[in-house]
Design a protein around this motif. Structure first.
Motif, PDB file in Angstrom:
ATOM      1  N   ARG A   1      20.240  69.763  47.555  1.00  0.00           N
ATOM      2  CA  ARG A   1      19.790  69.328  48.853  1.00  0.00           C
ATOM      3  C   ARG A   1      20.626  67.769  49.213  1.00  0.00           C
ATOM      4  O   ARG A   1      21.054  67.150  48.215  1.00  0.00           O
ATOM      5  CB  ARG A   1      18.430  69.091  48.865  1.00  0.00           C
ATOM      6  N   VAL A   2      21.194  67.831  50.188  1.00  0.00           N
ATOM      7  CA  VAL A   2      21.798  66.740  50.747  1.00  0.00           C
ATOM      8  C   VAL A   2      20.898  65.948  51.832  1.00  0.00           C
ATOM      9  O   VAL A   2      20.561  66.655  52.677  1.00  0.00           O
ATOM     10  CB  VAL A   2      23.133  66.934  51.489  1.00  0.00           C
ATOM     11  N   ALA A   3      20.522  64.511  51.421  1.00  0.00           N
ATOM     12  CA  ALA A   3      19.763  63.658  52.496  1.00  0.00           C
ATOM     13  C   ALA A   3      20.668  63.271  53.483  1.00  0.00           C
ATOM     14  O   ALA A   3      21.765  62.693  53.132  1.00  0.00           O
ATOM     15  CB  ALA A   3      19.152  62.604  51.681  1.00  0.00           C
ATOM     16  N   VAL A   4      20.451  63.412  54.668  1.00  0.00           N
ATOM     17  CA  VAL A   4      21.311  62.816  55.881  1.00  0.00           C
ATOM     18  C   VAL A   4      20.380  62.058  56.888  1.00  0.00           C
ATOM     19  O   VAL A   4      19.374  62.348  57.189  1.00  0.00           O
ATOM     20  CB  VAL A   4      21.871  64.001  56.711  1.00  0.00           C
ATOM     21  N   ASN A   5      20.767  60.587  56.832  1.00  0.00           N
ATOM     22  CA  ASN A   5      20.106  59.813  57.738  1.00  0.00           C
ATOM     23  C   ASN A   5      20.926  59.795  58.969  1.00  0.00           C
ATOM     24  O   ASN A   5      21.753  59.440  59.456  1.00  0.00           O
ATOM     25  CB  ASN A   5      20.461  58.371  57.501  1.00  0.00           C
ATOM     26  N   THR A   6      19.876  60.230  59.912  1.00  0.00           N
ATOM     27  CA  THR A   6      20.428  60.458  61.228  1.00  0.00           C
ATOM     28  C   THR A   6      19.663  59.658  62.149  1.00  0.00           C
ATOM     29  O   THR A   6      18.524  59.135  61.865  1.00  0.00           O
ATOM     30  CB  THR A   6      20.217  61.918  61.813  1.00  0.00           C
TER      31      THR A   6
ATOM     32  N   TRP B   1      29.948  63.384  62.190  1.00  0.00           N
ATOM     33  CA  TRP B   1      28.888  62.487  61.877  1.00  0.00           C
ATOM     34  C   TRP B   1      28.181  61.899  63.198  1.00  0.00           C
ATOM     35  O   TRP B   1      27.170  61.442  63.207  1.00  0.00           O
ATOM     36  CB  TRP B   1      29.515  61.231  61.359  1.00  0.00           C
ATOM     37  N   ALA B   2      29.108  61.511  64.292  1.00  0.00           N
ATOM     38  CA  ALA B   2      28.604  61.384  65.618  1.00  0.00           C
ATOM     39  C   ALA B   2      27.537  62.160  66.209  1.00  0.00           C
ATOM     40  O   ALA B   2      26.673  61.943  66.655  1.00  0.00           O
ATOM     41  CB  ALA B   2      29.578  61.080  66.593  1.00  0.00           C
ATOM     42  N   GLN B   3      27.734  63.368  66.307  1.00  0.00           N
ATOM     43  CA  GLN B   3      26.893  64.591  66.732  1.00  0.00           C
ATOM     44  C   GLN B   3      25.525  64.441  65.783  1.00  0.00           C
ATOM     45  O   GLN B   3      24.708  64.654  66.434  1.00  0.00           O
ATOM     46  CB  GLN B   3      27.439  65.824  66.462  1.00  0.00           C
ATOM     47  N   TRP B   4      25.587  64.097  64.589  1.00  0.00           N
ATOM     48  CA  TRP B   4      24.216  64.058  63.798  1.00  0.00           C
ATOM     49  C   TRP B   4      23.740  62.509  63.681  1.00  0.00           C
ATOM     50  O   TRP B   4      22.489  62.376  63.233  1.00  0.00           O
ATOM     51  CB  TRP B   4      24.639  64.245  62.561  1.00  0.00           C
ATOM     52  N   GLY B   5      24.250  61.637  64.550  1.00  0.00           N
ATOM     53  CA  GLY B   5      23.923  60.339  64.426  1.00  0.00           C
ATOM     54  C   GLY B   5      23.935  59.538  63.279  1.00  0.00           C
ATOM     55  O   GLY B   5      23.007  58.855  62.869  1.00  0.00           O
ATOM     56  N   MET B   6      24.958  59.831  62.370  1.00  0.00           N
ATOM     57  CA  MET B   6      24.828  59.191  61.050  1.00  0.00           C
ATOM     58  C   MET B   6      25.659  57.716  61.071  1.00  0.00           C
ATOM     59  O   MET B   6      26.970  57.517  60.853  1.00  0.00           O
ATOM     60  CB  MET B   6      25.906  60.150  60.171  1.00  0.00           C
ATOM     61  N   LYS B   7      25.114  56.999  61.863  1.00  0.00           N
ATOM     62  CA  LYS B   7      25.561  55.688  62.334  1.00  0.00           C
ATOM     63  C   LYS B   7      26.009  54.842  60.943  1.00  0.00           C
ATOM     64  O   LYS B   7      27.028  54.161  60.913  1.00  0.00           O
ATOM     65  CB  LYS B   7      24.673  54.941  63.072  1.00  0.00           C
ATOM     66  N   ASP B   8      25.235  54.953  59.829  1.00  0.00           N
ATOM     67  CA  ASP B   8      25.537  54.104  58.615  1.00  0.00           C
ATOM     68  C   ASP B   8      27.069  54.517  58.233  1.00  0.00           C
ATOM     69  O   ASP B   8      27.831  53.625  57.671  1.00  0.00           O
ATOM     70  CB  ASP B   8      24.554  54.449  57.311  1.00  0.00           C
TER      71      ASP B   8
END
Ligand code: SF4
Ligand code: SF4
Length: 385
Positions: free
Chosen positions: A4-9, A54-61
């Motif tokens: 599993r990959v944790a994605v901060n969105t 990344w932008a579509q997913w909101g991965m701002k970090d």
């Protein structure tokens, strides 16, 4: 078993992005045409497709630590080729603006620079401060500077007053710039640890200065070739104006300390005056060409208020600077002093809010370009030359 990959969105981040220049972000279906079209991307982890994801997913970090946002030079070749009209070039630009806001201090200034109401407040601060300083200096004389001949701007507001008004915000901007860029480079180091392919710091700085001065990246643009000329004119124009302003400052203080030097208004053929005039016209021509191209390409290229405020601020700084001279020589006192007042307000906005507005890109881009060389990220780019 699949890992599993944790994605901060952050969905608010996506909404903000779409409101401020990346309205078509969601149209992207990850075909990668933009990455193939980009003349500047390296082979390893190329851009801008991954930034679109990344932008579509909101991965701002990840995006705030993304060096590649700043290696993009906004040529819009990708936007031109995108089959979905997702405007990746505009998304990259909007992401850069978000990055400036993220690292800026106080963030309220960056947020204000994005809205019409906020900009009114940002302009009101220098308008009131400068008006108060003019009133304090001239109330006793009944504003005699308006009728005195010849027109001398220092009669309205002496250089000492301008120093007192401008020095604190400029020092604050320098401190904030240092803080923002230190944090930004810290983020880059985390995302792109230095490799043994990288250059030492000094050659990396020297190489970046050469790249910036020669505009080597701009020359690779396919769609928007004229940006090489317009951006270069604007950049050299502002460097010239920066040198001119500091030369006038030095001449003034040399004179104050008893040296026999020429002070303002300088004669037309004084070297500092010539530099100032040539630089002002170069900057004006550069800004004019940039605006003309932007308007011409408005179907594919949309600027946010944050971008327009930067271009508008630079435009009016240069134009009011030129008009100050025209009205002074033409002996139109009221117009001359009013224009000088507006010019001072424009310069204050430009300098005091530099790290929090689009002007901050002159700090972030070179920092990223230096780190790109230092970390070895640029190696693939040079292979592509
Ligand atoms: S931005 Fe356009 S070209 Fe790039 S991956 Fe998305 S759809 Fe394809
Ligand atoms: S705007 Fe130009 S440099 Fe930036 S990602 Fe698109 S093609 Fe590459």
């Amino acid at each position: 078993m699949t890992g599993r990959v944790a994605v901060n969105t952050d969905l608010n981040f996506v909404q903000g992005l779409m409101l401020h220049g990346a309205a078509d972000l969601k149209k992207c279906y990850q075909c990668s045409t933009c990455t193939v079209a980009c003349p500047l991307t390296p082979n390893d982890q190329p851009f801008p497709r991954k930034e679109m994801l990344w932008a579509q997913w909101g991965m701002k970090d990840k995006l705030f630590r993304d060096m590649d946002l700043w290696l993009c030079h906004n040529c819009n070749d990708c936007t031109d080729q995108c089959p979905r009209g997702a405007k990746p070039g505009e998304v990259m630009s909007a992401l850069r603006n978000q990055t400036i806001e993220h690292y800026s201090y106080p963030q309220a200034i960056s947020k204000a620079a994005k809205s019409a109401r906020g900009n009114v407040v940002l302009f009101l601060i220098p308008m009131v401060l400068i008006a108060l300083a003019i009133a304090m200096k001239n109330i006793e004389s009944g504003f005699a500077f308006l009728t005195a001949k010849p027109i001398v701007y220092a009669n309205m507001l002496p250089v000492n007053f301008i120093d007192i008004l401008f020095l604190p915000p400029v020092l604050f901007a320098v401190f904030n710039s240092y803080k923002a860029i230190s944090n930004f480079i810290g983020g880059l180091k985390e995302q792109y640890p230095p490799t043994d392919r990288g250059e030492n710091l000094l050659p990396a700085v020297k190489g970046t200065i050469q790249d910036v001065l020669s505009h080597i990246e701009f020359k690779k643009c396919g769609t928007n070739k004229s940006r090489n000329i317009s951006h270069r004119l604007m950049m050299y124009g502002f460097i010239g104006l920066f040198i001119t302003t500091n030369a006038v400052f030095v001449l003034h203080w040399l004179n104050e300390f008893g040296f026999d030097v020429q002070v303002t208004p300088l004669p037309f053929f004084h070297p500092v005056k010539i530099l100032g005039n040539v630089s002002a016209f170069a900057a004006f021509a550069g800004i004019y060409l940039i605006v003309r191209d932007r308007v011409k390409n408005s179907g594919t290229s949309i600027l946010s208020l944050f971008d327009w405020m930067f271009i508008g601020n630079m435009f009016f700084t240069v134009v009011t600077g030129i008009l100050c001279q025209v009205f002074r020589v033409g002996d139109h006192a009221n117009l001359a002093f009013l224009t000088y007042y507006i010019h001072l307000v424009m310069v204050f906005y430009l300098l005091a809010y530099a790290p929090q507005t689009k002007f901050g890109h002159i700090l972030y881009r070179p920092a990223a370009m230096i780190y790109s060389r230092y970390s070895g990220r640029n190696i693939d780019i040079f292979r592509n030359l």
